[in-house]
Design a protein around this motif. Structure first.
Motif, PDB file in Angstrom:
ATOM      1  N   THR A 182     -11.717   3.290 -14.101  1.00 46.60           N
ATOM      2  CA  THR A 182     -10.961   3.530 -15.312  1.00 46.60           C
ATOM      3  C   THR A 182     -10.002   2.406 -15.649  1.00 46.60           C
ATOM      4  O   THR A 182      -9.144   2.548 -16.497  1.00 46.60           O
ATOM      5  CB  THR A 182     -10.140   4.816 -15.134  1.00 46.60           C
ATOM      6  N   GLY A 183     -10.157   1.299 -14.982  1.00 46.81           N
ATOM      7  CA  GLY A 183      -9.271   0.182 -15.281  1.00 46.81           C
ATOM      8  C   GLY A 183      -7.853   0.388 -14.808  1.00 46.81           C
ATOM      9  O   GLY A 183      -6.928  -0.270 -15.256  1.00 46.81           O
ATOM     10  N   ALA A 184      -7.672   1.338 -13.899  1.00 46.57           N
ATOM     11  CA  ALA A 184      -6.324   1.553 -13.367  1.00 46.57           C
ATOM     12  C   ALA A 184      -5.944   0.357 -12.500  1.00 46.57           C
ATOM     13  O   ALA A 184      -6.801  -0.294 -11.898  1.00 46.57           O
ATOM     14  CB  ALA A 184      -6.290   2.835 -12.535  1.00 46.57           C
ATOM     15  N   ILE A 185      -4.641   0.027 -12.466  1.00 35.60           N
ATOM     16  CA  ILE A 185      -4.226  -1.095 -11.631  1.00 35.60           C
ATOM     17  C   ILE A 185      -3.386  -0.633 -10.453  1.00 35.60           C
ATOM     18  O   ILE A 185      -3.109  -1.404  -9.549  1.00 35.60           O
ATOM     19  CB  ILE A 185      -3.454  -2.161 -12.435  1.00 35.60           C
ATOM     20  N   SER A 186      -2.966   0.619 -10.464  1.00 33.42           N
ATOM     21  CA  SER A 186      -2.257   1.089  -9.278  1.00 33.42           C
ATOM     22  C   SER A 186      -2.924   2.331  -8.705  1.00 33.42           C
ATOM     23  O   SER A 186      -3.625   3.053  -9.403  1.00 33.42           O
ATOM     24  CB  SER A 186      -0.779   1.346  -9.581  1.00 33.42           C
ATOM     25  N   GLY A 187      -2.681   2.541  -7.418  1.00 37.56           N
ATOM     26  CA  GLY A 187      -3.335   3.628  -6.694  1.00 37.56           C
ATOM     27  C   GLY A 187      -4.319   3.046  -5.702  1.00 37.56           C
ATOM     28  O   GLY A 187      -4.798   1.916  -5.847  1.00 37.56           O
ATOM     29  N   LEU A 188      -4.617   3.822  -4.654  1.00 39.60           N
ATOM     30  CA  LEU A 188      -5.501   3.326  -3.599  1.00 39.60           C
ATOM     31  C   LEU A 188      -6.904   3.054  -4.139  1.00 39.60           C
ATOM     32  O   LEU A 188      -7.574   2.097  -3.724  1.00 39.60           O
ATOM     33  CB  LEU A 188      -5.569   4.336  -2.453  1.00 39.60           C
ATOM     34  N   LEU A 242       0.827  -1.213   0.000  1.00 36.82           N
ATOM     35  CA  LEU A 242       0.000   0.000   0.000  1.00 36.82           C
ATOM     36  C   LEU A 242       0.862   1.264   0.000  1.00 36.82           C
ATOM     37  O   LEU A 242       0.385   2.353  -0.337  1.00 36.82           O
ATOM     38  CB  LEU A 242      -0.931   0.012   1.215  1.00 36.82           C
ATOM     39  N   ILE A 243       2.134   1.110   0.385  1.00 42.23           N
ATOM     40  CA  ILE A 243       3.034   2.261   0.292  1.00 42.23           C
ATOM     41  C   ILE A 243       3.183   2.656  -1.174  1.00 42.23           C
ATOM     42  O   ILE A 243       3.108   3.840  -1.540  1.00 42.23           O
ATOM     43  CB  ILE A 243       4.408   1.939   0.917  1.00 42.23           C
ATOM     44  N   TYR A 244       3.360   1.630  -2.022  1.00 42.98           N
ATOM     45  CA  TYR A 244       3.478   1.885  -3.459  1.00 42.98           C
ATOM     46  C   TYR A 244       2.196   2.529  -3.990  1.00 42.98           C
ATOM     47  O   TYR A 244       2.234   3.562  -4.657  1.00 42.98           O
ATOM     48  CB  TYR A 244       3.770   0.570  -4.188  1.00 42.98           C
ATOM     49  N   HIS A 245       1.055   1.916  -3.672  1.00 42.19           N
ATOM     50  CA  HIS A 245      -0.207   2.451  -4.192  1.00 42.19           C
ATOM     51  C   HIS A 245      -0.504   3.837  -3.625  1.00 42.19           C
ATOM     52  O   HIS A 245      -1.003   4.714  -4.327  1.00 42.19           O
ATOM     53  CB  HIS A 245      -1.352   1.481  -3.882  1.00 42.19           C
ATOM     54  N   GLY A 246      -0.176   4.024  -2.352  1.00 42.07           N
ATOM     55  CA  GLY A 246      -0.366   5.333  -1.732  1.00 42.07           C
ATOM     56  C   GLY A 246       0.490   6.396  -2.407  1.00 42.07           C
ATOM     57  O   GLY A 246       0.051   7.518  -2.635  1.00 42.07           O
ATOM     58  N   ALA A 285      -7.696   2.036  -7.156  1.00 42.65           N
ATOM     59  CA  ALA A 285      -7.650   0.767  -7.881  1.00 42.65           C
ATOM     60  C   ALA A 285      -7.669  -0.401  -6.897  1.00 42.65           C
ATOM     61  O   ALA A 285      -8.326  -1.420  -7.133  1.00 42.65           O
ATOM     62  CB  ALA A 285      -6.398   0.721  -8.762  1.00 42.65           C
ATOM     63  N   ARG A 286      -6.963  -0.257  -5.773  1.00 40.57           N
ATOM     64  CA  ARG A 286      -6.950  -1.312  -4.754  1.00 40.57           C
ATOM     65  C   ARG A 286      -8.353  -1.553  -4.215  1.00 40.57           C
ATOM     66  O   ARG A 286      -8.765  -2.695  -3.986  1.00 40.57           O
ATOM     67  CB  ARG A 286      -6.035  -0.922  -3.587  1.00 40.57           C
ATOM     68  N   ILE A 287      -9.101  -0.458  -4.002  1.00 43.03           N
ATOM     69  CA  ILE A 287     -10.461  -0.590  -3.481  1.00 43.03           C
ATOM     70  C   ILE A 287     -11.325  -1.350  -4.484  1.00 43.03           C
ATOM     71  O   ILE A 287     -12.046  -2.295  -4.148  1.00 43.03           O
ATOM     72  CB  ILE A 287     -11.057   0.798  -3.178  1.00 43.03           C
ATOM     73  N   LEU A 288     -11.214  -0.977  -5.769  1.00 45.00           N
ATOM     74  CA  LEU A 288     -12.029  -1.602  -6.811  1.00 45.00           C
ATOM     75  C   LEU A 288     -11.657  -3.077  -6.988  1.00 45.00           C
ATOM     76  O   LEU A 288     -12.516  -3.953  -7.058  1.00 45.00           O
ATOM     77  CB  LEU A 288     -11.857  -0.851  -8.127  1.00 45.00           C
ATOM     78  N   ILE A 289     -10.346  -3.344  -7.019  1.00 41.27           N
ATOM     79  CA  ILE A 289      -9.894  -4.722  -7.201  1.00 41.27           C
ATOM     80  C   ILE A 289     -10.327  -5.575  -6.012  1.00 41.27           C
ATOM     81  O   ILE A 289     -10.791  -6.711  -6.168  1.00 41.27           O
ATOM     82  CB  ILE A 289      -8.356  -4.762  -7.389  1.00 41.27           C
ATOM     83  N   GLY A 290     -10.205  -5.015  -4.814  1.00 37.96           N
ATOM     84  CA  GLY A 290     -10.647  -5.722  -3.611  1.00 37.96           C
ATOM     85  C   GLY A 290     -12.116  -6.094  -3.700  1.00 37.96           C
ATOM     86  O   GLY A 290     -12.536  -7.174  -3.285  1.00 37.96           O
ATOM     87  N   ASP A 291     -12.894  -5.194  -4.277  1.00 35.15           N
ATOM     88  CA  ASP A 291     -14.313  -5.427  -4.429  1.00 35.15           C
ATOM     89  C   ASP A 291     -14.570  -6.548  -5.437  1.00 35.15           C
ATOM     90  O   ASP A 291     -15.365  -7.457  -5.192  1.00 35.15           O
ATOM     91  CB  ASP A 291     -14.983  -4.128  -4.880  1.00 35.15           C
ATOM     92  N   GLN A 292     -13.851  -6.482  -6.559  1.00 36.96           N
ATOM     93  CA  GLN A 292     -14.069  -7.472  -7.621  1.00 36.96           C
ATOM     94  C   GLN A 292     -13.639  -8.873  -7.193  1.00 36.96           C
ATOM     95  O   GLN A 292     -14.246  -9.863  -7.566  1.00 36.96           O
ATOM     96  CB  GLN A 292     -13.309  -7.050  -8.893  1.00 36.96           C
ATOM     97  N   PHE A 293     -12.558  -8.963  -6.421  1.00 37.80           N
ATOM     98  CA  PHE A 293     -12.054 -10.265  -6.011  1.00 37.80           C
ATOM     99  C   PHE A 293     -12.616 -10.705  -4.657  1.00 37.80           C
ATOM    100  O   PHE A 293     -12.207 -11.713  -4.123  1.00 37.80           O
ATOM    101  CB  PHE A 293     -10.524 -10.247  -5.963  1.00 37.80           C
ATOM    102  N   GLY A 294     -13.544  -9.929  -4.121  1.00 37.87           N
ATOM    103  CA  GLY A 294     -14.164 -10.303  -2.861  1.00 37.87           C
ATOM    104  C   GLY A 294     -13.199 -10.398  -1.701  1.00 37.87           C
ATOM    105  O   GLY A 294     -13.272 -11.319  -0.894  1.00 37.87           O
TER     106      GLY A 294
END
Lengths: 310, 273
Positions: free
Chosen positions: A255-261, A105-109, A263-272
């Motif tokens: 927006t299909g971003a893969i990095s950034g906080l 999360l340091i990277y994404h932050g 994107a983490r929230i969205l990916i977390g949602d998609q992967f449950g």
């Protein structure tokens, strides 16, 4: 220090409430897990449990309530779980020498922070320039101000994808620029409004005084209006930087971003993986808190240097 | 040089007035129709005079002061300051203006507040410092230059604002109810100080006030005004000596002038009813 006790009391109350809420929120998940492990739960079938309220389930299956506090994919994670996940994706990775790993999360932050700061800078410059134009020109005041207000009524979630599509149309590579634009879009408004109020804060007598010195418009701006606007500006900047962070995160969501906080929230949602969402949420909140605190310190230092009682 | 100037200094009564108004009119156009703020004002103010303007609200005393300062533009008649138009006089730094509120910048120390007009007018740093020291001494604030306005009392703040108006050597000092917001005791003290300052600097002072004792105590000339339309109803040349201890206010001469001012104000009010 005297403020510590009330602050800690409120904090303890929030944490207690949170822990209490975990039991009803996670009872269904806990019973599902227990059922799969072959335990006796009432009622035995998942479908039948669906028709019952969580309170009834808790009453009939009291022995499985503790299970809800240790689920892998909880509806509502406990503060402890969130804290552990946050540590795992920040401090622990830093200790292992991989703070900028894609899973950190340091990277994404850092990705989010960069866009936030660019957006904040852009929004502040635009807001201040707009405020100066509004204060000095009646025409701009009447033409620009309504648009500024309308701009804030458009939901940013609807606007963000358009900004990304449009900026890729004009050949802008990557997501940094459109994210900064979205961020600036949210950030400029409080700066504009606060700065207009600040620049207009000197009274008629103050302006008359400068007139008796035959001061030029530029002198009146630099010696009176600008310094008088400083307390207003800092208040606006604190709102502005929080808005800039929200703007960046929204810019990262759809927006299909893969990095950034975001994107983490969205990916977390998609992967449950709710733990990832909550950790990213808290990382964003901590980031916002740090940014606002930094601005607060700069404000105090500046106003003290200017001799105002801060 | 100095001796020559003194020797050739002509008698006050024969010189051209510093401020001269002839049938001055000022009408504001408002939504409720025209407001005659000033109507047919004739007045000459000589060099070194202390002139008070007194009258009820709306009598145009502040408006007249603002006309002299070129903050308002008359709609009729003529007005000259040092033989020039008010606008030219302002650019020639003919006057310093003191407002009812001290209006010091909270982000500047007292020194820096006094430096404000000097910065705008382009004085050198060393010249600024010398002038700040001099005017701070004039208003007895020498030890307060490094303080911020909020660290000073209301009376001290107003003294600082007078120092600011004196800093660039204007011959005329225009004061719009400068002590109106202060209590009686502070006001007495500041009145004494102002007379002392006037005697030392030989400025021409235009002073707007609501207070009869203040006007009589300070002035060589008292201009009584009345409203609707704003006009001069009486001009009283004070027979009081230049040296005025505070207890001069108990002498028959003082009370006589005060009585005449009050009569003038009452006449103006009768017109009102």
């Amino acid at each position: 220090m005297r403020a510590a006790l009330p602050i800690l009391t409120v904090l303890a109350a929030i944490v207690a409430l949170w822990y209490a809420a975990v039991a009803p929120m996670n009872i269904r998940g806990a019973l599902d897990v227990a059922e799969r492990a072959g335990e006796d739960v009432v009622p035995a079938e998942s479908r039948a449990r669906f028709d019952q309220s969580v309170w009834r389930l808790m009453l009939n299956n009291a022995e499985y309530i503790p299970l809800g506090y240790a689920l892998d994919r909880p509806r509502l994670p406990t503060p402890g779980q969130v804290g552990a996940e946050l540590w795992k994706t920040t401090g622990e990775m830093a200790l292992r020498g991989r703070p900028m790993s894609k899973r950190s999360l340091i990277y994404h932050g850092w990705i989010t922070l960069q866009s936030t700061l660019w957006g904040f800078a852009l929004g502040t410059v635009l807001g201040m320039a707009g405020a100066i134009a509004i204060v000095y020109s009646r025409v701009v005041n009447m033409s620009l101000m309504p648009w500024a207000i309308i701009s804030q009524t458009v939901p940013i979630v609807a606007l963000a994808p358009m900004i990304i599509v449009l900026s890729s149309q004009v050949g802008i590579e990557g997501r940094g620029v459109p994210k900064a634009i979205i961020s600036a879009y949210l950030c400029y408004f409080p700066v504009l409004v606060g700065m207009v109020k600040g620049l207009r804060s000197p009274g008629a007598a103050q302006l008359d005084l400068l007139k008796t010195y035959s001061a030029s418009g530029l002198q009146a701006f630099l010696k009176l209006r600008l310094p008088a606007s400083m307390p207003y500006l800092f208040t606006s900047l604190k709102i502005g930087i929080a808005a800039a962070l929200v703007g960046t995160i929204v810019g990262e969501l759809p927006t299909g971003a893969i990095s950034g906080l975001g994107a983490r929230i969205l990916i977390g949602d998609q992967f449950g993986t709710p733990l990832a969402i909550w950790a990213a949420l808290f990382a964003a909140a901590i980031l916002a808190g740090v940014l606002v605190t930094l601005l607060d310190l700069i404000q105090r230092a500046t106003l003290r240097r200017m001799g105002m009682q801060a | 040089m100095l001796d020559q100037a003194e020797a050739s200094a002509p008698d006050r009564s024969t010189t051209k007035p510093v401020i001269s108004a002839k049938s001055l009119d000022l009408t504001f156009q408002t939504n409720d129709g025209p407001v005659h703020a000033l109507s047919g004002v004739d007045l000459d103010i000589g060099k070194g005079e202390f002139v008070s303007f007194i009258g009820p609200s709306g009598c145009g005393k502040t408006t007249f002061l603002r006309c002299i300062a070129a903050l308002e533009t008359p709609t009729g008649g003529t007005l000259t300051v040092n033989g020039m138009s008010p606008d030219e006089a302002r650019r020639a730094r003919a006057y310093g203006y003191v407002f009812q509120a001290a209006g010091l910048y909270p982000w500047r120390t007292i020194e820096k507040n006094i430096a404000l007009p000097l910065e705008i007018m382009g004085y050198s740093k060393s010249e600024q410092d010398a002038r700040i020291e001099r005017v701070l001494d004039l208003v007895e604030l020498s030890n307060f230059g490094k303080k911020y306005p909020w660290q000073l009392s209301g009376g001290m703040q107003q003294r600082a604002s007078i120092a600011r108006a004196l800093a660039f050597d204007a011959d005329i000092l225009l004061m719009d109810e400068p002590f109106g917001a202060l209590d009686e005791i502070v006001r007495d003290h500041l009145n004494e100080q102002l007379l002392d300052l006037w005697a030392r600097t030989e400025k021409t002072i235009g002073f707007v006030t609501h207070s009869i004792p203040e006007a009589v105590y300070l002035s060589t000339k008292i201009v009584v005004m009345s409203p609707r339309p704003g006009r001069i109803t009486d001009v009283i040349d004070s027979p009081l000596p230049k040296e005025r201890p505070l207890d001069i206010r108990d002498t028959p001469e003082f009370l006589q002038i005060a009585h005449r001012v009050r009569e003038g104000l009452r006449a103006g009010h009768a017109y009102d009813d």
